[in-house]
Scaffold this motif. Structure first.
Motif, short mmCIF file in Angstrom:
data_model
loop_
_atom_site.label_atom_id
_atom_site.label_comp_id
_atom_site.label_asym_id
_atom_site.label_seq_id
_atom_site.Cartn_x
_atom_site.Cartn_y
_atom_site.Cartn_z
N GLU A 53 0.82 -1.21 0.00
CA GLU A 53 0.00 0.00 0.00
C GLU A 53 0.86 1.27 0.00
OE1 GLU A 53 -3.13 2.17 -0.64
OE2 GLU A 53 -3.17 -0.01 -0.59
N ARG A 54 1.95 1.25 0.77
CA ARG A 54 2.83 2.41 0.80
C ARG A 54 3.49 2.66 -0.56
NH1 ARG A 54 6.92 4.52 5.38
NH2 ARG A 54 7.72 6.24 4.17
N PHE A 55 3.95 1.57 -1.20
CA PHE A 55 4.54 1.72 -2.53
C PHE A 55 3.51 2.22 -3.54
CE2 PHE A 55 8.15 -0.82 -1.03
CZ PHE A 55 9.19 -0.16 -1.65
N LYS A 56 2.27 1.73 -3.44
CA LYS A 56 1.22 2.19 -4.34
C LYS A 56 0.97 3.68 -4.15
CE LYS A 56 -1.42 -2.02 -5.15
NZ LYS A 56 -2.73 -2.69 -5.02
N GLN A 57 0.97 4.15 -2.91
CA GLN A 57 0.74 5.56 -2.64
C GLN A 57 1.89 6.41 -3.19
OE1 GLN A 57 0.24 5.76 1.59
NE2 GLN A 57 -1.84 4.95 1.54
N GLN A 58 3.11 5.94 -3.03
CA GLN A 58 4.28 6.70 -3.48
C GLN A 58 4.47 6.66 -4.99
OE1 GLN A 58 7.54 5.00 -1.32
NE2 GLN A 58 7.30 6.39 0.41
N ALA A 59 4.01 5.60 -5.63
CA ALA A 59 4.32 5.38 -7.04
C ALA A 59 3.58 6.33 -7.98
CB ALA A 59 4.01 3.93 -7.42
N TYR A 64 3.49 0.79 -8.90
CA TYR A 64 4.17 0.43 -7.66
C TYR A 64 5.21 -0.65 -7.85
CZ TYR A 64 1.40 -3.84 -7.05
OH TYR A 64 0.85 -5.08 -7.20
N GLN A 65 5.02 -1.56 -8.81
CA GLN A 65 6.01 -2.61 -9.02
C GLN A 65 7.31 -2.02 -9.54
OE1 GLN A 65 3.95 -5.38 -11.55
NE2 GLN A 65 2.99 -6.41 -9.81
N LEU A 67 8.40 0.96 -8.82
CA LEU A 67 9.02 1.61 -7.66
C LEU A 67 9.69 0.59 -6.74
CD1 LEU A 67 9.58 4.22 -6.18
CD2 LEU A 67 7.37 3.99 -5.04
#
Length: 98
Positions: A53-59, A64-65, A67
């Motif tokens: 979820e954090r990677f999805k938010q940042q990406a 996100y993958q 990132l």
């Protein structure tokens, strides 16, 4: 030609399957902005839900993958630099002690 090889150039009509790619019979080379993008390998990876979820938010738009991949490569690069710095410091300390 039964086996596909990266040394051969394929016709646009030649069927290329995911099985060929997974078996290492074929490496797809992609170019972006004049540079070669490294081939990817499909894996199954279980991560904590909060990490994903954090990677999805940042990406954002990048995905996100992508990132996650960039973060892992950065961690490897950082570890290499850290080890090099430690080695140089040890060598310099050894010179001072001698």
């Amino acid at each position: 030609m039964n086996k596909k090889s990266t040394s051969k150039i394929f016709d646009d009509d030649a069927p290329i399957t995911q099985t060929d790619i997974d078996a290492g019979k074929l490496v797809l080379v992609k170019r972006e902005a004049g540079r070669v993008v490294r081939p990817k390998k499909r894996v199954t990876l279980y991560l904590d839900a909060d990490v994903v979820e954090r990677f999805k938010q940042q990406a954002g738009e990048r995905g996100y993958q992508t990132l996650i991949n960039e973060t892992l490569k950065s961690a490897f690069h950082h570890a290499d630099i850290e080890e090099t710095i430690r080695k140089v410091i040890r060598e310099e300390l050894h010179k001072e002690a001698a």
